[in-house]
Design a protein around this motif. Structure first.
Motif, short mmCIF file in Angstrom:
data_model
loop_
_atom_site.label_atom_id
_atom_site.label_comp_id
_atom_site.label_asym_id
_atom_site.label_seq_id
_atom_site.Cartn_x
_atom_site.Cartn_y
_atom_site.Cartn_z
N SER A 137 13.55 -5.04 -15.75
CA SER A 137 13.08 -3.67 -15.93
C SER A 137 13.27 -2.88 -14.64
N CYS A 138 13.12 -1.55 -14.74
CA CYS A 138 13.11 -0.70 -13.56
C CYS A 138 11.68 -0.65 -13.02
N VAL A 139 11.51 -0.99 -11.75
CA VAL A 139 10.17 -1.11 -11.18
C VAL A 139 9.96 -0.09 -10.07
N THR A 140 8.75 0.43 -10.01
CA THR A 140 8.28 1.21 -8.87
C THR A 140 7.15 0.43 -8.21
N SER A 141 7.26 0.20 -6.91
CA SER A 141 6.26 -0.60 -6.19
C SER A 141 5.71 0.21 -5.03
N LEU A 142 4.39 0.34 -4.98
CA LEU A 142 3.72 1.07 -3.91
C LEU A 142 2.82 0.12 -3.13
N SER A 143 2.93 0.15 -1.81
CA SER A 143 2.08 -0.67 -0.95
C SER A 143 1.35 0.22 0.04
N VAL A 144 0.10 -0.12 0.29
CA VAL A 144 -0.69 0.56 1.31
C VAL A 144 -1.22 -0.49 2.27
N THR A 145 -0.91 -0.32 3.54
CA THR A 145 -1.35 -1.23 4.58
C THR A 145 -2.41 -0.53 5.43
N THR A 146 -3.56 -1.16 5.58
CA THR A 146 -4.62 -0.62 6.41
C THR A 146 -4.92 -1.60 7.53
N SER A 206 -9.93 0.60 10.73
CA SER A 206 -10.59 1.53 9.80
C SER A 206 -9.81 2.82 9.59
N THR A 207 -8.80 3.09 10.42
CA THR A 207 -8.13 4.38 10.34
C THR A 207 -6.61 4.30 10.22
N ASN A 208 -5.99 3.22 10.67
CA ASN A 208 -4.54 3.12 10.68
C ASN A 208 -4.03 2.70 9.30
N GLN A 209 -3.45 3.65 8.56
CA GLN A 209 -3.01 3.38 7.20
C GLN A 209 -1.60 3.90 6.99
N SER A 210 -0.78 3.12 6.30
CA SER A 210 0.59 3.56 6.01
C SER A 210 0.93 3.24 4.56
N LEU A 211 1.73 4.12 3.94
CA LEU A 211 2.19 3.96 2.58
C LEU A 211 3.68 3.66 2.58
N SER A 212 4.12 2.85 1.62
CA SER A 212 5.54 2.58 1.43
C SER A 212 5.82 2.43 -0.04
N LEU A 213 7.02 2.85 -0.44
CA LEU A 213 7.37 2.81 -1.85
C LEU A 213 8.80 2.32 -2.01
N SER A 214 9.04 1.55 -3.06
CA SER A 214 10.40 1.12 -3.37
C SER A 214 10.62 1.21 -4.88
#
Length: 218
Positions: free
Chosen positions: A46-55, A58-66
């Motif tokens: 299938s075609c997949v969308t994957s989202l990850s959030v790394t914390t 308490s404040t350093n957060q990043s988003l990534s998507l593939s």
């Protein structure tokens, strides 16, 4: 009746698992949007969308998507892994038409309810294994102990690992998924158990998760 039967047979053929889809493949390590070129997936994928959030902290957060191709057991996954420095959350969603973009799913909510499990926790930015006497009280749906060993090869070479509390949804992803984004090849091996003494079992996660975990350590 014959025309109706013919129509149903055509529809069945178009939706039968095993046909190959064309899916966009792309990676954004700084946000939640990316576009790319279509690739032909393996039969039944299938075609997949994957989202990850790394914390981290308490404040350093990043988003990534593939976006890319995925087997059925990589679709509609919601999970997390918590270690001594932070937490990784991941969601995947899939669609089954050519060049479709699956809607981004909602990340799992935090749950501070102690579930009684204790796991060892550590991190290493140089090897695929770490061990420590430090422990972590697990919360919510993170009912397994997990160790994720990450590998990056190609234009860069990186090996690292994190260890802590994991959800079964993360530990139950099966298969051998090697990711390639441009000149980078990625893989993640994860070992899980029901307690902190000895982790067993192995599987491969999506290439996106590998890159996100790599960023945590640095």
């Amino acid at each position: 009746m014959a025309d109706l039967l013919r129509y149903l047979l055509i529809v069945s053929a178009l939706t039968t698992p095993g046909l190959s889809l064309s899916c966009f493949t792309c990676l954004d390590l700084t946000g939640a949007y990316c576009t790319g070129s279509p690739v032909t997936c393996s039969a039944g994928y299938s075609c997949v969308t994957s989202l990850s959030v790394t914390t981290v902290g308490s404040t350093n957060q990043s988003l990534s998507l593939s976006r890319g191709c995925a087997a059925a057991n990589q679709c509609n996954i919601t999970g997390s892994l918590t270690f001594q420095y932070g937490k990784v959350k991941i969601v995947t969603s899939c669609c089954d038409t050519d060049s479709c973009n699956a809607t981004i799913a909602t990340l799992p909510a935090d749950n501070a309810t102690v579930n009684g499990l204790t796991c060892r926790t550590c991190a290493s930015d140089t090897t695929d294994y770490c061990y420590t006497d430090a422990t972590l009280q697990c919360n919510g749906a993170e009912t397994l102990c997990g160790r994720m060993a990450t590998y990056l090869s190609g234009t860069a070479s990186v090996t690292n690992t994190i260890r802590g509390c994991a959800t079964p949804s993360v530990c139950n992803i099966l298969g051998n998924v090697n990711g390639a984004f441009g000149s980078l090849n990625t893989v993640v091996k994860t070992f899980c158990s029901s307690g902190c003494v000895g982790l067993q079992g192995t599987f491969y996660l999506s290439s996106l998760m590998m890159l996100i975990l790599m960023k945590i350590i640095f």
